[in-house]
Design a protein around this motif. Structure first.
Motif, short mmCIF file in Angstrom:
data_model
loop_
_atom_site.label_atom_id
_atom_site.label_comp_id
_atom_site.label_asym_id
_atom_site.label_seq_id
_atom_site.Cartn_x
_atom_site.Cartn_y
_atom_site.Cartn_z
N HIS B 40 0.83 -1.21 0.00
CA HIS B 40 0.00 0.00 0.00
C HIS B 40 0.85 1.25 0.00
CE1 HIS B 40 -3.44 -2.50 0.93
NE2 HIS B 40 -2.68 -3.10 1.82
N SER B 42 0.05 5.65 0.04
CA SER B 42 -0.96 6.72 0.00
C SER B 42 -0.23 8.05 0.12
CB SER B 42 -1.95 6.56 1.14
OG SER B 42 -1.30 6.70 2.38
N ARG B 55 -4.97 6.75 -2.72
CA ARG B 55 -4.42 5.47 -2.25
C ARG B 55 -4.19 4.53 -3.42
NH1 ARG B 55 -8.22 4.46 3.03
NH2 ARG B 55 -7.88 6.52 3.91
N ASP B 57 -3.05 0.27 -3.86
CA ASP B 57 -2.64 -0.98 -3.19
C ASP B 57 -2.05 -1.98 -4.18
OD1 ASP B 57 -4.94 -1.59 -4.47
OD2 ASP B 57 -6.13 -2.01 -2.68
#
Lengths: 304, 202
Positions: B40, B42, B55, B57
Motif C-alpha cells: 500500500h 498513500s 491510495r 494498493d
C-alpha cells in the motif's frame, strides 16, 4: 569534545554507507529489474481513460462519461451565421443557446436533460459505456459508448395538425466508437440513426442514417484541437440539407472545460445538427460557438 | 492412462509446493529476499483550499535482508482518488502516467549490518537512502521507517515527503493554492519470503 564525538560517529557512519553502497550500486538496479520481471508476468488490465476531455467532442457526444457521482453543468451558445450581415450584427442578434445538466449514476451510466432555445426543444438522454479501451491482459482496442436521446419541441403551431406529444418527439441513437491512439491523439466514429415521428415534406423519410467521424489532437496538456463531421446517408436530407462540420479547441482549467468552436450548425442536439443543418460552411454560413463544461462532485468515492 | 495422469498430477503438485517454497522457510530466510505485489502507498496534500488524498494498493516491492537493499515500484495509474475528476487530472496533467507509468525507489538501509542482525529479535527504526524516480526525474532521498518480522513476513512501514516541483510536475497558477508544496507519502508493505527458485539470481 562532544562535537568531536559526533563528527567521529558521522564519519564512521559515512564510511559504513560508502562500503555498503559500492557493491550495492549494480545490485540495486538488479533488484528493480527483478521487480519489473515479476510485475510484467501478468500485467493487470488497465482501463484507458480520458479519451476526450469533455462529454462533447464539439456538437456531438464523445465516448466519455463523467466519473460516478459527478454532475456536469453545460452551457452552450451558437452565434451567427457570419454572413447574416450587419443588420443582425453578424449573428449576435440570433444567438441560440442550450442549458443542460448531466449526471453520472455509475462510472458507466450517465443521464442528462437539456433545453434548447432553437424550436423550444427539451431533450433527455442516456449514455452507457458498453466497452472500455484497455491495456494489459485481454486488451480492448476501442471504447464503445451507446447513446440514446429523445427530443420534444414545445413550439406552438398554427397549422391544422394536432401536434400530440408523440408527433413532437424525435429519437436519436448512436454507437460511439473511439480509440485513444496516444495521450495526444484520439479518434472517434459515430454511426447514427435519427427517427422523427413526424416529417412535414413530401419525400422526407422519418429515418435519417448518418455516419460521423472526428477526433482531437492535444497541443499541450490542457489545450487540444478538435474536429467533427457528420455525413448523412439519406438522399432527401442530402439534397435539402448540409452535412454538419465543426472545428474547435478544448481549454481545460481545473473544474472547467471551455470549448470554442466554428460550425455550420445552429442546433446543439443530434436531430438538429445532423439532420437539419442548412448553412454551408464554405459559403460563410459559419456560427461561432462555445460550450462551457462545469463539473461538480456531488458524491465522493469512498477510499478503502 | 489414468494412472499416468495421476502420477503426473502428483508430480505437478509437488513441483508447485516446491516452487511456492512452503515448508522451507529456513531456506528462504537464508536466501534473504522478501517480496510483495500488493503493498500500500498513500499520499496526502494539505493546503488552505483543500485536502487531497489518494491510495494505491498495487505496490510491488522487494527487500533483501542480507544486504539491506530495498526497491519498490508503484503503478501510477492505480492511485484512487475520492474525486474522479482529480484522478483524471493527476494522470493526464500532472504525473503523465501514459508516459511515465511507474514511480520507483531503490535504496539501501543505512547501518544495515547492525539493523538486520537485530531484526529477528525486535522491530527496528531505519533510514534508507536511495533514488526516487517519478515523472521521469530521479532524486536522491532519505526514507525513514520501521522494519519488523512478524509471522515469517517482513512488515515495512515508511514515510517521506515529496515536493512536486522537484520532479518537474508543473502546477498552473490557477490551482497552485490547492496543491501542497510538499506532499507526505506513506508506504506500508507486508512482504512474504521468496524461495530462490522464484527469483532469478544475477
Amino acid at each position: 569534545m562532544k562535537k568531536l564525538l559526533t563528527l567521529l560517529t558521522r564519519a564512521s557512519l559515512l564510511g559504513l554507507v560508502l562500503t555498503w553502497a559500492a557493491p550495492a550500486a549494480h545490485a540495486q538496479a538488479d533488484l528493480l529489474g527483478q521487480l519489473d520481471q515479476e510485475t510484467k508476468k501478468d500485467a493487470p488490465k488497465e482501463l484507458v481513460d480520458a479519451t476526450f476531455k469533455s462529454t462533447r467532442l464539439i456538437n456531438g457526444h464523445t465516448v466519455q462519461t463523467p466519473g460516478e457521482g459527478t454532475l456536469v453543468f453545460l452551457i452552450s451558445h451558437r452565434i451567427g451565421p457570419f454572413n447574416s450581415g450587419s443588420y443582425e450584427f453578424f449573428g449576435l442578434d440570433q444567438a441560440k443557446m442550450r442549458l443542460a445538466l448531466e449526471y453520472a449514476l455509475t462510472d458507466r451510466l450517465e443521464i442528462g436533460v437539456g433545453r434548447s432555445t432553437l424550436d423550444k426543444t427539451v431533450d433527455g438522454f442516456l449514455k452507457y459505456r458498453a466497452i472500455r479501451q484497455s491495456t494489459g491482459a485481454h486488451a480492448m482496442p476501442v471504447s464503445v459508448t451507446l447513446f440514446g436521446s429523445s427530443a420534444i419541441t414545445t413550439l406552438h403551431y398554427n397549422d391544422n395538425i394536432n401536434h400530440t406529444i408523440g408527433l413532437r418527439t424525435t429519437y436519436s441513437y448512436q454507437a460511439l466508437i473511439a480509440r485513444k491512439f496516444s495521450s495526444d491523439l484520439s479518434l472517434q466514429l459515430m454511426p447514427t440513426l435519427i427517427h422523427r415521428n413526424l416529417v412535414m415534406n413530401e419525400g422526407q423519410k422519418n429515418d435519417v442514417y448518418a455516419i460521423g467521424a472526428g477526433g482531437r489532437y492535444k497541443l499541450t496538456k490542457r489545450f487540444s484541437l478538435n474536429a467533427e463531421y457528420y455525413c448523412v446517408l439519406d438522399k432527401y436530407t442530402q439534397d435539402h440539407y448540409q452535412n454538419s462540420l465543426a472545428v474547435g479547441v478544448d481549454i481545460e482549467t481545473g473544474g472547467h472545460i471551455f470549448q470554442l468552436l466554428l460550425t455550420n450548425s445552429i442546433g446543439m442536439i443530434e436531430k438538429q445538427f445532423i439532420a437539419e443543418t442548412t448553412d454551408n460552411f464554405f459559403k460563410g454560413g459559419i456560427y461561432f460557438g462555445f460550450n462551457i463544461n462545469r463539473n461538480f462532485t456531488l458524491k465522493q468515492r469512498r477510499l478503502h | 492412462m489414468s494412472k499416468t495422469l495421476l502420477s503426473v498430477g502428483r508430480a505437478g503438485i509437488v513441483l508447485i509446493w516446491t516452487l511456492l517454497g512452503l515448508g522451507s522457510s529456513s531456506q528462504a530466510w537464508a536466501q534473504g529476499k522478501y517480496m510483495t505485489r500488493g503493498g500500500h502507498i498513500s499520499f496526502f496534500s494539505a493546503s488552505i483550499m483543500e485536502d487531497i488524498e489518494a491510495r494505491n494498493d498495487k505496490v510491488a516491492a522487494v527487500f533483501d535482508v542480507v544486504t539491506g537493499q530495498i526497491a519498490f515500484s508503484v503503478p501510477v495509474h492505480e492511485f484512487q482518488f475520492k474525486r474522479t475528476l482529480m484522478q483524471e487530472h493527476f494522470n493526464e496533467n500532472y504525473m503523465e502516467s501514459d508516459k511515465y507509468p511507474k514511480a520507483t525507489f531503490t535504496g539501501q538501509v543505512l547501518n544495515a549490518a547492525q539493523v538486520l542482525k537485530q531484526l529477528p529479535a525486535a522491530g527496528q527504526n531505519v533510514e534508507a537512502e536511495g533514488n526516487m524516480t517519478m515523472h521521469g526525474v530521479t532524486h536522491k532521498i532519505i526514507v525513514t521507517g520501521t522494519l519488523q518480522l512478524r509471522d515469517g513476513q517482513l512488515v515495512v512501514f515508511a514515510y517521506f515527503n515529496i515536493a512536486p516541483a522537484d520532479y518537474s510536475i508543473d502546477i498552473p497558477l490557477l490551482v497552485r493554492e490547492h496543491i501542497a508544496k510538499s506532499v507526505s507519502v506513506r508506504v506500508n508493505l507486508t512482504c512474504d519470503a521468496v524461495s530462490p527458485t522464484l527469483v532469478s539470481q544475477p
